[in-house]
Motif scaffolding. Structure first.
Motif: not given
Ligand code: PG9
Length: 628
Positions: A71, A120-121, A163-164, A189, A197-198, A208, A211, A298-299, A329
């Motif tokens: 971010y 992604l992750t 989070s991420y 996550m 999240d998903w 989401m 995002w 979210e998580d 969150h």
């Molecule tokens: N919940 C968000 C996120 C985490 C991991 C992957 C994608 C999105 C976050 O707040 O970072």
């Protein structure tokens, strides 16, 4: 008459047409109490990661606190353009920078100032990742560089982030660098299919997708989702299925969206990324404080499940810690005095937590000869009584392995709830119409209202209780306090006239008719734990199957962790419904191979029956423990 310019102390007069943006601009920082260093740290594959360090001036023997983020490292390292380190860092960093910690923020590969590809992750090296690098190696290589190239450090590094960045903090625990001495994954996550999240139990959390737009259409910050209506209920309903919604915004060009759509079930793609299961296979080497929020929109899954998966390895109960606040969150990193209208906390519990738990934990492990911290293995906020609690373990009651067993609260005829098995009428029913799904918050569903999203998990459920397609069971007013400490388990016996169906179950605390001290809470239906379950996965998360129409099926699933006291005069409520829109994509209620592509004709009304009879006694098993 031409003016004679006054010469400035910098030298010759400046001709009028001199370009006004200099080729370089260097802010004078001699008077700052810290130095900001921007470095490109090389990884083992040659890719360089953009890293910003805030180094308080004059520190020696200082610990380093590292956050790896997608971010933009510039944001938390430049909260205020200030000569004071404590103001330059993120809000949560204040006590650390004021106490001589070195703070490091790094852009993950492929985002903002860092080189390389963004995945992604990014999964660990292995079946899903055939490159030589992942977040475990990037954390390792970064720590290696930091301890060798920061003369002010004592060589002890901690990772932290929410989070991420909670996920990247957890990844650093796999084959960790020896200088990694503490980790604080916050709202991490951990499993994107089970509950972060998903998806949640297979239902796709389509909101989401905003995002995806912001995160993966550009290396920096992408735009917002294009929207026709202000109300997202309308936007998602008009689109039909989630794939078509995404495609309209161009998200079919984003490989991460295609990967998700190609793996709607809990197949090897998800199983091989489930970080709780991966961590359980690795030795526990680094003291870790898992931090979560009881109302994490979210998580909500990650912290509790990662703690649970790794706790068995903590023989001395002094390596693996859990802390859960009554927060939104990532709320732990901000001020948390109040959640929506429903929860007024006894002060700023997030700042209090950072001062009394987080800082002592990190001081102990990161400072040279850090003082032993008085931190319980589990620190958890108790809603209903509004107190912090300290425990040796979590949960306090559970299905297996806890001193206290679960206690079933049965759905009863007449839309009642009680601890006795039900007698009388066999079921209640409603018609679930995908053309009019139950909104998760009262309309309009507004993406431009961050507080609607942040606090919806404590929003008053009366808007749902009054709908004909929501079954609402309620107990008599309690005469004594009832405490639950753990994960409630739903045991639903239900049928559908369709061949697939979602089941949403909510455990709610109904406040008294009038609360004189706080009128806004009068009759308030406060959610304590809520969850969705996609019916096709009732027998197997990996292999979905059609639901036989009209046949009673068992749906057994956990609700998120709760630590709550239902007070005397309050009533317990359970709501059951079959959509939660547009948060989750609609189940067409006709079995199709992949719900992402469900055609309009598949969306059909279904009659849903919830049973409360001998042999099919629907209940919520509650982790009831003696009240404190
Ligand atoms: N919940 C968000 C996120 C985490 C991991 C992957 C994608 C999105 C976050 O707040 O970072």
């Amino acid at each position: 008459q031409a003016q004679t310019p006054t010469q400035t102390p910098t030298g010759a007069p400046t001709p009028p047409m001199t370009p006004d943006i200099p080729a370089t601009f260097a802010a004078p920082t001699q008077h700052y109490d810290y130095e900001k260093r921007t470095v490109m740290i090389p990884m083992r594959d040659g890719v360089k990661l953009h890293t910003i360090l805030l180094v308080p001036k004059g520190v020696k023997d200082a610990p380093i606190l590292l956050t790896r983020t997608p971010y933009n490292a510039k944001t938390p390292s430049g909260r205020f353009n200030s000569p004071y380190a404590a103001a330059a860092g993120a809000q949560m960093d204040e006590p650390f920078l004021a106490d001589g910690y070195i703070r490091a923020y790094q852009d993950v590969r492929g985002k903002y100032g860092s080189e390389g590809d963004y995945v992604l992750t990014r999964p660990l090296r292995g079946p899903l990742n055939d490159t030589p690098v992942d977040h475990a190696t990037d954390a390792y290589d970064t720590i290696e560089w930091l301890v060798k190239n920061t003369p002010e450090t004592n060589g002890r590094v901690g990772v932290i982030g929410s989070s991420y960045p909670g996920f990247t903090s957890a990844m650093a625990l796999i084959d960790p660098h020896p200088a990694l001495k503490a980790a604080v994954p916050q709202s991490p996550m951990i499993d994107g299919w089970m509950g972060d999240d998903w998806f949640q139990n297979g239902a796709f959390r389509q909101t989401m997708l905003a995002w995806f737009m912001r995160q993966m259409t550009e290396k920096g910050a992408g735009p917002d989702l294009p929207r026709d209506a202000l109300d997202d209920y309308e936007n998602y309903l008009r689109a039909g299925n989630a794939w078509d919604f995404g495609r309209r915004a161009g998200l079919d060009q984003i490989p991460a969206f295609r990967k998700i759509v190609e793996h709607p079930a809990y197949d090897a793609f998800w199983q091989n990324q489930a970080l709780d299961k991966i961590l359980a296979r690795h030795p526990l080497k680094v003291p870790t404080l898992w931090v979560g929020s009881l109302f994490d929109q979210e998580d909500i899954y990650g912290a509790v499940h990662a703690y649970r998966a790794t706790e068995a390895k903590d023989a001395g109960n002094d390596m693996n810690f859990l802390a859960l606040g009554a927060w939104r969150h990532s709320g732990v990193n901000y001020e948390q005095r109040q959640l929506g209208a429903a929860i007024k906390l006894p002060g700023d519990t997030a700042t209090e937590f950072r001062r009394k738990v987080l800082k002592p934990f990190l001081d102990q492990h990161l400072k040279t000869n850090g003082p032993k911290a008085d931190i319980a293995p589990v620190t958890i906020f108790e809603t209903g009584s509004m107190e912090w609690r300290r425990y040796d373990r979590w949960p306090l009651a559970c299905e297996r392995g806890c001193a206290t067993q679960m206690r079933p609260l049965y759905l009863q005829p007449g839309l009642k709830l009680g601890f006795e098995p039900p007698k009388g009428a066999a079921y209640d029913e409603y018609v679930s119409d995908p053309a009019k799904p139950v909104p998760f918050v009262p309309q309009p569903v507004r993406a431009d209202d961050p507080d609607q999203w942040r606090y919806w998990l404590v929003s008053d459920q009366r808007h749902a209780a009054s709908r004909p397609d929501v079954l609402t069971y309620v107990s008599e007013p309690l005469t004594t306090p009832l405490q639950i400490s753990g994960e409630p388990i739903v045991n639903l016996f239900a049928s559908t006239s369709g061949t697939d169906s979602d089941w949403v179950v909510k455990l709610i605390d109904v406040h008294p008719d009038v609360v004189p001290s706080d009128l806004a809470l009068s009759g308030y239906q406060m959610p304590i734990a809520m969850e969705i379950f996609r019916g096709r996965y009732r027998n197997s998360f990996e292999t979905p199957s059609p639901v036989p129409a009209g046949k009673v099926q068992t749906y057994r699933f956990e609700l998120p962790t709760a630590n709550h006291v239902f007070q005397p005069g309050h009533r317990i409520m359970v709501q059951v419904q079959s959509s939660w829109f547009p948060l989750y994509d609609r189940n067409p209620q006709t079995y199709v191979e992949n719900i992402f592509f469900a055609p309009p004709a598949a969306y059909r009304k279904a009659t849903q029956r919830v049973f409360h009879t001998r042999g099919a006694a629907s209940s919520i098993e509650l982790p009831v423990v003696p009240a404190n």
